[in-house]
Design an enzyme around this catalytic site. Structure first.
Site, PDB file in Angstrom:
ATOM      1  N   HIS A 462      10.706  20.544  37.381  1.00 53.83           N
ATOM      2  CA  HIS A 462      11.325  19.562  38.292  1.00 53.83           C
ATOM      3  C   HIS A 462      10.469  18.500  38.394  1.00 53.83           C
ATOM      4  O   HIS A 462      10.932  16.917  37.931  1.00 53.83           O
ATOM      5  CB  HIS A 462      11.519  20.329  39.634  1.00 53.83           C
ATOM      6  CG  HIS A 462      12.466  19.593  40.277  1.00 53.83           C
ATOM      7  ND1 HIS A 462      11.218  18.669  41.830  1.00 53.83           N
ATOM      8  CD2 HIS A 462      13.248  18.882  40.643  1.00 53.83           C
ATOM      9  CE1 HIS A 462      12.339  17.812  42.985  1.00 53.83           C
ATOM     10  NE2 HIS A 462      13.429  17.983  41.603  1.00 53.83           N
ATOM     11  N   GLU A 760      25.873  23.228  27.571  1.00 54.00           N
ATOM     12  CA  GLU A 760      24.263  23.876  27.995  1.00 54.00           C
ATOM     13  C   GLU A 760      24.243  25.256  28.161  1.00 54.00           C
ATOM     14  O   GLU A 760      23.370  25.602  28.400  1.00 54.00           O
ATOM     15  CB  GLU A 760      23.460  23.799  29.295  1.00 54.00           C
ATOM     16  CG  GLU A 760      25.027  22.691  29.848  1.00 54.00           C
ATOM     17  CD  GLU A 760      24.909  22.426  30.962  1.00 54.00           C
ATOM     18  OE1 GLU A 760      23.584  21.541  31.269  1.00 54.00           O
ATOM     19  OE2 GLU A 760      26.111  21.436  32.163  1.00 54.00           O
ATOM     20  N   GLY A 781      23.382  19.698  27.310  1.00 48.50           N
ATOM     21  CA  GLY A 781      21.886  19.786  27.894  1.00 48.50           C
ATOM     22  C   GLY A 781      21.074  20.597  27.520  1.00 48.50           C
ATOM     23  O   GLY A 781      21.072  21.897  27.444  1.00 48.50           O
ATOM     24  N   CYS A 846      21.817  14.708  26.812  1.00 47.21           N
ATOM     25  CA  CYS A 846      21.079  14.002  27.927  1.00 47.21           C
ATOM     26  C   CYS A 846      20.283  15.398  27.536  1.00 47.21           C
ATOM     27  O   CYS A 846      19.679  14.891  29.546  1.00 47.21           O
ATOM     28  CB  CYS A 846      21.777  13.860  28.825  1.00 47.21           C
ATOM     29  SG  CYS A 846      23.079  15.144  29.763  1.00 47.21           S
TER      30      CYS A 846
END
Lengths: 934, 934
Positions: A462, A760, A781, A846
């Site tokens: 993160h 994804e 993704g 992305c």
């Protein structure tokens, strides 16, 4: 037949048998000398014995039958060229014998200088060199030492002991300072050392020296460190080395002699000037020793104008020929200039860009070559902030993963709250957020911090993702860091730092320093880089978009020439302090009506977000992803609520206790064992369609408002995260279209919008063809796709990825550079399904990989239409994508599974795929980057 | 052309125009009556108007032009056949008009009886039926009522009000008890009701009644409930219904009349006897009303021997023709038997098995048909324990997912510790473990409990998997259950149960009851089931193995005729109280040496485990999976340790505090955000090779010991979990082989062993070909593969799967039945890679799906060599696999992506793939199941 094979190739004195293309036979060094000779650049004459001789020698234990005669002829030619005579006491020919394979193996093979010098010819050598006796004696001393160690295998330390003793006695540091008498004493002792250690005398005969030296170099191919080096670097054992025998020249033959090293351009700044150093009356090792201070080469313009002019001409010729900046060595022997070596120069990232741009402007190379020459990731170094180590580098206190480049110096904050409070103080110092790991709820603290340091997580944790998105520096996975929030301190091994202490991060290398280190000033934007990027954008067939959540992000994206937003994460909009209460009411709602009420409070805020974003980006498209993270990410930590409840109980506030009990119950109910595979993504929209309805309403109302109020052409793209099946997408598409119809009916106005799916999950890859029927675009993704394909949680994988990289089970972290064999094969499969179902579907990427040059090259080969990365990475993406366009024809190193699926993917060689706002699609005309009217 | 198309098909009285194959045209009922006529079974004569007429009517709003004439001819024929006359007062022909589509839509379309009866013909009807006046009057009353509601759309309640009033006045319950006078009054009132509600008189003309009735049935195709039903069941709207017009027969025409329903065999027990009930002087609805008690059909043997003999003959003929047990209706009209309907009978699971076996033994059907007829999962009901609801079913207090079938009655335990303590008391009652969800550390409590109830989790949660493995009953995802461990109670809505209270679980339906319900005695093993399974095993081309961790499991597996253990989970061996301390020392070890010391304490225990297992299974192969779960699963819960630390601090035990602080630190350090994708599986073996070394040593030493001491042929297969790449497998294979060489060298003895990989990550599917090079076998772990493919955590998915199933986004829970399109496509891809790389590689499946019949069918089609399921599911697996073999040629409903990959997969039609212990492989010879010598 041996007798027909040629083994020896001459160079120098206008004769040359080889050229650069023969480097397999002549080795890099031999081929380079041949090439310089061809360029009429003065080099000391010599000849190269080919690798074929080496191979024969290694196989048969002796040299081929015709070799001796060829060597004799070559020596005779060399004597003529050098106007000296081998084995002659009066005018001796001295040669160097150097190894040189086709592939550079620095320091792995051996070199012997001054071969041909004997006791009898020492005086002759001195006479050749302005009568400098010490030059001749020291040359002989060196011959003994090098020949002793390389050919006769006398241990180096035997010679070192003798030299050290002498230096202590004479209070000297370098052999070149010693008087002739002392040198004679050393020579005598070296001779004894050789005799006692090798069991034989030093061969005081030039021919014997040469033969033994050549054999020794051949044999050095098989020494253990060379074998190990080849094993490590995949160099075949059977290649063999060439041997170059070259006339010696002496830069230490008086004041009209000297030696220098130079670059055809400045390797630090890229300035187009000869750059380097010169030391008169010296040999190469004297420059290295540093006992005397060399002068800049530019000084030769005044002191030795003829030499300087020669050098200037040679530099031009070298650059014109090699079409790259060169690093060269030269020697002046009694007023005569010789180039000893030239090779492509190592250079700084900044210099690389400036040199490439200058050369392309000068027409020396093409723009495409200029683009290809810059390692794409290196331009981050030009743009990023750096610590200033010019005053020395203190010891680092921890090392982690370089998750987002740059540097930061600030005061430690251990919680997001503390970071916000600290930063809000008037005249506050910068803050660095130090956490065990960051979570979505830390986002407001990350907003005010200038850099992050975490103990856990890898390059895609993160903290890393957010840092790259914000263009802030970040070090993750600094495993020795232990954050003790309760005690307000950080423990790093024995070091203890308190909250508020200064800390310095060098995120380019992942090092952490205690205290306040100086920063290097960030220079102005480099014009050469801008030029290079402009060329890259022209060359690029891949559209580059930005991952951007705020108008600031959007402006940075526009400034970096992004063609739209490819990923706007709406969850970041939910974490601001004024919204979190509404988000939490929405989550804690007991009924659909309560949830709708909370959502309707969020609607105007969310709509305002999108209005700002659309205004900043119009007319470029903006892809808004619907809410993705599991709802529990928006709730406070259980421990915090428990503590609050204890306080409320003490205060006898029964209403508050009841409220907190309910909160605790909901936190528990929403807690997940594996949140990454839990109730998130489009699953939220299916369980709570109200959330989807609010978001779609906000997106479309915002678009209509901006279009109406500002007259801007807004192109909203609604992207559904974590789609697994076509049924999900069909259901969601239905809901989205229904909401759109309602919004349009209410407002009496409508706008075109697109709906897309994130691919994804491996499940979505398999179902991509069916999913395509419900969408206008998809975006891979790759972060989540990598997680699910490997079953690697990116928050947890740092614990074992270390072993994997150490044991070479993985070559690179698959979260940093896309795993082409595994994840890449799935992508190729998905793209094949997508194109088969809907040939014109728009396909993007992305994930974090969209900012990684190697991965970008791969995406280009897969034929995706666009990539979307954080604003800070856009220049890198432009450059890497342009490089992919340049090399697009070369797909031989793709995994076979993917190559076969690439049928029909075609790269127009010189066009750029451009976004066309009129049809919200892509065209290959080459218009200006920003459409007219902006 | 309309005039050429035939609309009406006759049956009865030796004339028949249709047959069973014409059910699309004639509807199920019409085709069935035609078929019975062909079988010379007496049915009341009649004719069927085809669905083609209905379609014409619905399209054009009228009947086709030739229809009226065809109807007239059919009626004339029917009058002849029934020897009565339509529209005749003296000898009236009455008919029923019934709808009947090709697909059964029970209760959705309409029926009208007694069409043709008028005021004038009431007496005639009475005369036909032994002069029973009330029969005729009641028939007319019913005609008014049915015709009124169906044709004239008079609300049903208009008639109900009148009837109810009369019953109150007359103190009667049923119209058949009413005297003629009262019936006449009702008829009069019904006539008024029709006239005032419908605005027209009841048509007292037979032909008009028939025409209106036919049209009304056609129109009923479009009534809202019929449309809704078709929408729900995917029946095309354009099919239309047929209409069967059939002469009425009356079972209430006196004592020589009656009516009955029967089965050709007992549908509860399967016994081969006519089974059913007969009521004399009655119509079908009288049996339903229950005011008089019917007699068993067998009683007719004495009272009406001729009828009984006729019935016996008919029953034989029906079974011979339909080759299945039939459910039939019949009427005796004045001594004459008519069959009204026959269809395949619904039957209990037990009856289904007995009937199939009996029929196969009698040669009525083949053994393969017998196998195919039994829904494989249904045999679990025969084997499982059941609650006894014969005394009534109390209200359930909660409902959850039927995770493992069976029933259990016991006292509540809320923690594993409490379960162990309670069960250990002398004379203890059985214990049911009730938890929010279970975790690996609960395993010892689950061992002593007889059933589990959890609030969270789905059909593949930990509790469900363990329960099925242990063959215990389990209900998961009972969302209203809230376990309050602190208060030692369970809240279920308003109900509060204390630990120790009685609770009853019916896991077959997922219902939870408060208190101690009675259990049905578990019958002896059913011989017919054993026979069926034996046939299944003979038919089966798939090897069935067991997932088994203990010698008990192994013995159950052998008893169920498993061909080896396909999955032994070693982690379950680590949770026993005497081992956990060593496991924890191993985890908390600061150095490799400390870790090795802890492991060496575990080695003899682990070796003993394997010795027991090998002894129980020899000579069948045993696949041992290396440690799979993340290490933190073996540590205590953080909250518990914190509590312990608080106590230690109070007691001033600083040594204990330090120990617990270290433990807390390790628990925190090992905690993972997404443990399912964390540091587990083979990643543990790579980070801590010592663990792998201990386990491999234990496996091989155990095998050598058992072989040496018992002379048994032991075939250990070492399986590596969670492999992602070929590089991992290469590295691990190297380690395993090295350890094996060391073990063999130490013991002076060796045995053959195999090494395999679990394919449970999409990454491994892609790399399967490369992985194959390092292994002898692979086993698909379909649980994890489903998790990773979908990104569904099985511990968390229950939260959103509910919406998915409700919204029809998923047809079934992909953890229960394999998702063929997604996960199945990946499996097919992996298998194609595997077979291409190593054609003879052994391929298995060991996920939960290996016990699910639908999934097993699919695995068989993919060409896997074996499946491995929990011992309790082995019979189901045998049966499902045999069914797959029977239907193997039919692969048209496989996803296209898979079909194309199935080239070369071949199912020998009548052979069984058998394990051959001599070569540790599979052969197709049909030897005895258990090799000689056991």
């Amino acid at each position: 037949m041996d007798c027909k094979e040629r083994y020896i190739y001459r160079f120098g004195a206008s004769v040359v048998d080889g050229d650069l293309s023969m480097h397999t036979l002549l080795g890099g060094k031999g081929a380079g000398l041949a090439e310089m000779t061809r360029l009429k650049i003065p080099v000391p004459p010599g000849f190269t014995i080919g690798t074929n001789a080496c191979r024969y020698y290694l196989q048969h234990g002796k040299l081929p039958s015709g070799f001796a005669r060829e060597l004799t002829l070559a020596l005779r030619w060399l004597e003529n060229a050098a106007r000296r005579t081998f084995n002659d006491a009066d005018n001796p020919l001295l040669v160097s014998v150097r190894s040189g394979g086709a592939v550079s193996m620095p320091g792995m093979l051996d070199t012997i200088l001054n071969i041909g010098l004997t006791r009898e010819s020492i005086d002759g050598l001195a006479r050749q060199n302005n009568g400098v006796q010490s030059l001749a004696l020291d040359s002989y001393r060196r011959l003994l030492q090098m020949f002793g160690t390389v050919v006769l295998h006398v241990p180096q330390k035997e010679f070192d002991v003798i030299l050290t003793k002498v230096h202590i006695e004479e209070k000297t540091n370098s052999a070149s300072e010693l008087p002739p008498k002392t040198l004679l004493k050393i020579i005598c002792q070296f001779g004894h050392a050789i005799e006692s250690s090798a069991g034989r005398k030093f061969p005081d005969n030039a021919s014997e020296q040469l033969d033994l030296a050549i054999n020794a170099v051949f044999e050095s191919w098989g020494n253990p460190r060379a074998v190990y080096y080849r094993g490590m670097n995949g160099i075949p054992d059977e290649m063999g080395t060439a041997v170059t025998v070259q006339a010696m020249v002496f830069g230490n033959a008086g004041v009209d002699s000297g030696t220098g090293v130079g670059f055809t351009r400045n390797p630090s700044t890229g300035e187009p000037e000869i750059f380097g150093e010169y030391l008169d009356n010296a040999q190469g090792e004297d420059i290295v020793a540093g006992t005397r201070t060399p002068v800049p080469i530019a000084a030769l313009a005044a002191s030795m104008p003829s030499i300087y002019n020669q050098l200037s001409t040679i530099v031009r010729r070298l650059e014109e020929h090699y079409r790259d900046v060169q690093d060269f060595e030269f020697t002046v022997e009694r007023g005569k200039l010789f180039l000893l070596q030239t090779r492509a120069a190592k250079r700084s990232a900044l210099a690389a860009v400036r040199i490439a741009v200058d050369m392309a402007r000068d027409g020396l190379i093409t723009r495409r070559e200029a683009i290809s020459r810059i390692p794409a990731a290196s331009i981050m170094d030009i743009m990023a902030a750096q610590l200033d180590f010019s005053a020395g580098t203190p010891p680092s206190i921890a090392t982690g993963i370089s998750a987002s480049p740059g540097a930061a110096v600030g005061r430690i904050a251990l919680t997001a709250e503390r970071a916000v409070l600290t930063a809000a103080e008037p005249g506050a110092d910068p803050v660095i957020l130090v956490r065990q790991e960051t979570m979505a709820e830390d986002i407001h603290g990350m907003d005010v911090a200038i850099g992050f340091l975490t103990a856990h997580g890898g390059a895609t944790s993160h903290a890393a993702v957010v840092a790259r998105g914000m263009g802030k520096c970040c070090i993750t996975g600094a495993q020795t860091v232990v954050v003790d929030e309760a005690a307000n301190l950080v423990r790093i091994g024995e070091v203890v730092l308190n909250e508020g202490d200064w800390i310095s991060l060098d995120a380019c290398t992942g090092r952490v320093f205690s205290g306040q280190l100086p920063m290097r000033p960030i220079t102005e934007r480099e014009p050469a880089l801008d030029q290079l990027l402009q060329w890259a954008i022209e060359q690029n067939t891949l559209t580059v978009r930005a991952n951007a959540d705020t108008p600031d992000d959007a402006r940075r994206a526009i400034a970096a020439e992004a063609c739209g937003i490819g990923l706007c994460r709406t969850e970041h909009m939910f974490f601001t302090p004024e919204r979190l209460p509404h988000v939490r009411s929405m989550i804690l709602a007991g009924t659909v009506d309560e949830r709708k009420a909370a959502l309707s409070a969020l609607l105007p805020m969310q709509q305002h977000d999108f209005e700002c974003l659309f205004r900043a980006m119009a007319p470029w498209p903006v892809t808004v992803r619907l809410l993705d993270p599991p709802l529990h990410e928006f709730l406070p930590a259980l421990d915090d609520v428990r503590a609050e409840r204890a306080l409320a109980a003490l205060a006898d506030s029964s209403e508050e206790v009841a409220r907190l009990d309910h909160l605790i119950e909901r936190i528990r109910a929403l807690a997940e064992v594996n949140p990454m595979m839990g109730h998130r993504g489009c699953r939220l929209s299916i369980s709570y369609p109200e959330i989807l309805e609010m978001q779609v309403t906000a997106i479309l109302q915002a678009a209509i408002t901006v279009q109406a109020e500002d007259g801007l052409n807004v192109v909203p793209e609604i992207m559904v995260p974590l789609v697994a099946t076509a049924e999900e997408m069909r259901w969601l598409r239905g809901r989205i279209d229904t909401v759109a119809m309602e919004v349009f009916a209410r407002s009496g106005n409508s706008i075109p919008y697109q709906v897309g799916a994130m691919i994804e999950l491996p499940r979505a890859v398999v179902a991509a063809g069916a999913i395509a029927e419900h969408v206008s675009f998809v975006s891979f993704g790759t972060n989540d796709l990598t997680q699910m394909t490997y079953g690697f949680s990116r928050d947890d994988a740092s614990k074992f990825l270390e072993s994997y990289l150490k044991e070479n089970i993985l070559a690179v972290d698959p979260f940093t550079t896309l795993d082409q064999e595994g994840v890449g094969t799935l992508m190729a499969l998905g793209i094949a399904h997508l194109r088969a179902a809907k040939p014109n579907i728009k396909i993007g990427v992305c994930g974090e990989h969209a900012g990684d040059p190697t991965s970008i090259q791969f995406f280009a080969l897969l034929g995706v239409d666009y990539i979307s990365c954080s604003p800070a990475r856009i220049p890198v993406a432009h450059l890497a994508a342009a490089q992919a366009s340049v090399t697009a024809h070369n797909i031989t190193d793709l995994p076979a599974t993917i190559r076969s699926g690439r049928k029909g993917v075609d790269f127009p060689p010189n066009s750029r795929r451009k976004f066309d706002p009129r049809r919200n699609g892509y065209s290959c005309q080459p218009p200006a980057l920003i459409p007219e009217g902006i």
